[in-house]
Design a protein around this motif. Sequence first.
Motif, short mmCIF file in Angstrom:
data_model
loop_
_atom_site.label_atom_id
_atom_site.label_comp_id
_atom_site.label_asym_id
_atom_site.label_seq_id
_atom_site.Cartn_x
_atom_site.Cartn_y
_atom_site.Cartn_z
N ALA A 30 10.61 39.24 -25.76
CA ALA A 30 10.91 39.39 -24.33
C ALA A 30 9.66 39.74 -23.54
O ALA A 30 9.43 39.23 -22.45
CB ALA A 30 12.00 40.46 -24.15
N LEU A 31 8.81 40.64 -24.12
CA LEU A 31 7.57 41.01 -23.44
C LEU A 31 6.62 39.82 -23.33
O LEU A 31 5.96 39.62 -22.31
CB LEU A 31 6.89 42.15 -24.21
CG LEU A 31 7.53 43.54 -24.05
CD1 LEU A 31 6.88 44.52 -25.02
CD2 LEU A 31 7.38 44.04 -22.63
N HIS A 32 6.54 39.03 -24.42
CA HIS A 32 5.66 37.87 -24.41
C HIS A 32 6.08 36.87 -23.34
O HIS A 32 5.25 36.35 -22.58
CB HIS A 32 5.69 37.20 -25.79
CG HIS A 32 4.83 35.98 -25.87
ND1 HIS A 32 3.44 36.04 -25.91
CD2 HIS A 32 5.15 34.65 -25.89
CE1 HIS A 32 2.95 34.81 -25.95
NE2 HIS A 32 3.97 33.95 -25.96
N GLN A 40 15.90 41.07 -17.52
CA GLN A 40 17.21 41.33 -18.11
C GLN A 40 17.17 41.24 -19.64
O GLN A 40 17.77 42.03 -20.35
CB GLN A 40 18.24 40.35 -17.53
CG GLN A 40 18.56 40.59 -16.06
CD GLN A 40 19.55 39.58 -15.51
OE1 GLN A 40 20.13 38.81 -16.26
NE2 GLN A 40 19.74 39.63 -14.20
N SER A 41 16.43 40.22 -20.15
CA SER A 41 16.29 40.08 -21.60
C SER A 41 15.61 41.30 -22.20
O SER A 41 15.99 41.78 -23.27
CB SER A 41 15.48 38.82 -21.92
OG SER A 41 16.14 37.67 -21.45
N LEU A 42 14.58 41.81 -21.51
CA LEU A 42 13.89 42.99 -22.00
C LEU A 42 14.81 44.20 -21.98
O LEU A 42 14.79 45.03 -22.91
CB LEU A 42 12.65 43.24 -21.15
CG LEU A 42 11.73 44.38 -21.59
CD1 LEU A 42 11.20 44.12 -23.01
CD2 LEU A 42 10.56 44.54 -20.63
N ASN A 43 15.63 44.31 -20.96
CA ASN A 43 16.58 45.42 -20.89
C ASN A 43 17.58 45.36 -22.03
O ASN A 43 17.94 46.38 -22.63
CB ASN A 43 17.31 45.40 -19.54
CG ASN A 43 16.40 45.82 -18.39
OD1 ASN A 43 15.43 46.55 -18.60
ND2 ASN A 43 16.71 45.35 -17.19
N ILE A 44 18.03 44.13 -22.31
CA ILE A 44 18.99 43.97 -23.43
C ILE A 44 18.33 44.36 -24.74
O ILE A 44 18.93 45.04 -25.59
CB ILE A 44 19.50 42.52 -23.48
CG1 ILE A 44 20.36 42.23 -22.24
CG2 ILE A 44 20.29 42.24 -24.75
CD1 ILE A 44 20.73 40.78 -22.09
N ALA A 45 17.09 43.90 -24.95
CA ALA A 45 16.39 44.23 -26.20
C ALA A 45 16.15 45.74 -26.31
O ALA A 45 16.20 46.30 -27.41
CB ALA A 45 15.08 43.48 -26.25
N ASN A 46 15.89 46.41 -25.20
CA ASN A 46 15.63 47.85 -25.22
C ASN A 46 16.92 48.67 -25.34
O ASN A 46 16.85 49.87 -25.63
CB ASN A 46 14.89 48.27 -23.96
CG ASN A 46 13.42 47.85 -23.99
OD1 ASN A 46 12.84 47.78 -25.07
ND2 ASN A 46 12.83 47.60 -22.82
N ALA A 47 18.05 48.04 -25.09
CA ALA A 47 19.32 48.77 -25.16
C ALA A 47 19.57 49.33 -26.55
O ALA A 47 20.25 50.35 -26.72
CB ALA A 47 20.48 47.86 -24.73
N THR A 48 19.06 48.69 -27.60
CA THR A 48 19.26 49.16 -28.98
C THR A 48 18.67 50.55 -29.16
O THR A 48 19.25 51.39 -29.86
CB THR A 48 18.59 48.18 -29.96
OG1 THR A 48 19.09 46.88 -29.73
CG2 THR A 48 18.88 48.57 -31.41
#
Length: 332
Positions: free
Chosen positions: A12-14, A313-321
Amino acid sequence: MSIYQRVSVDAALHVLRDINRNMTVTQNHITTGMRVAKAADNGVYWSVATTARTDNKAVSAIQDALGMAAATMGTAYTGVENVIDVVSEIKAKLVAATEDGIDKNKVNEEIKQLQEQLRSVSESATFNSDNWVILNNDATPTQPRQIPASFIRNADGTVSVGMLSYHIDNTPVGATSSKDARYLIDDRATGSGEYGVLTSAYFATELGASQNYVLMESKNGTTTGQVVISLSDATTKGQIGEMISVVDAALTQLTTVGSAFGALEKRINLQNDFASKLHDNNTAGIGRLVDADMEEESSKLKALQTQQQLGLQSLNIANATYDTVRQLFQNF
């Protein structure tokens, strides 16, 4: 569960970094209006456009030179046109003087006024301190003047400036004659007025006149033996007839000078039109190479902004874990 950075977060960061980088480039295109602003953007296009820009500045300088030349030439042509009118008046006065009973002294006063007008018109035919109808000491009658007319870039990369020759100055072939009188007045100290239609005695000598009649004297040249056209009670009809012939020959040469001025003025105007179109075409060519398509760039920016929102939004989803892991340890 690992609390180290996960692969999904890296991805997501990339993606977000790429989107932000593309947004920066697109925003620069929109802000500057250029897609090739420096050599790093596209070395080949930048090089061609830079060379074309420098050439366009040279073409602009040529346009300025042609504009000055056209104004100067137009002023000179106007001077010749007015001189023709005045000389025609002198011819008419001389013809009138052949009538019996006419007061030649009064006619002579009118001719003197007209001759003064010839000098006044010739000296006034000046633009930007440049007079093309009077030959002074700082000019050589046998060397043509030249006008910058075009900027040329040759196939081997060398450049040159094309010139228009000032055809009023012609190198005499053989002995100097009345046909070499290409100025209105020749005021050189080293001459005898021979290159000025109004100051040349060649018209009289070639016609076989009894005296070396001239319409006016050179200010600085040698005028020994010359006779300025004038009348008195003692002037005979034969002498007046010779004067009329001299004036008529001068009028013929004045017409030749006027035609040469008119032809060169036309050529200057045509070359100026060409230079203007060439400048516009160069500008359009530069634009095709380096200018940004604003509609395309605006659409691209809108798409990147949407991608950026989705990336966040993708980064937020990945960070939700990580939040889930943290919540598992809240009660311990």
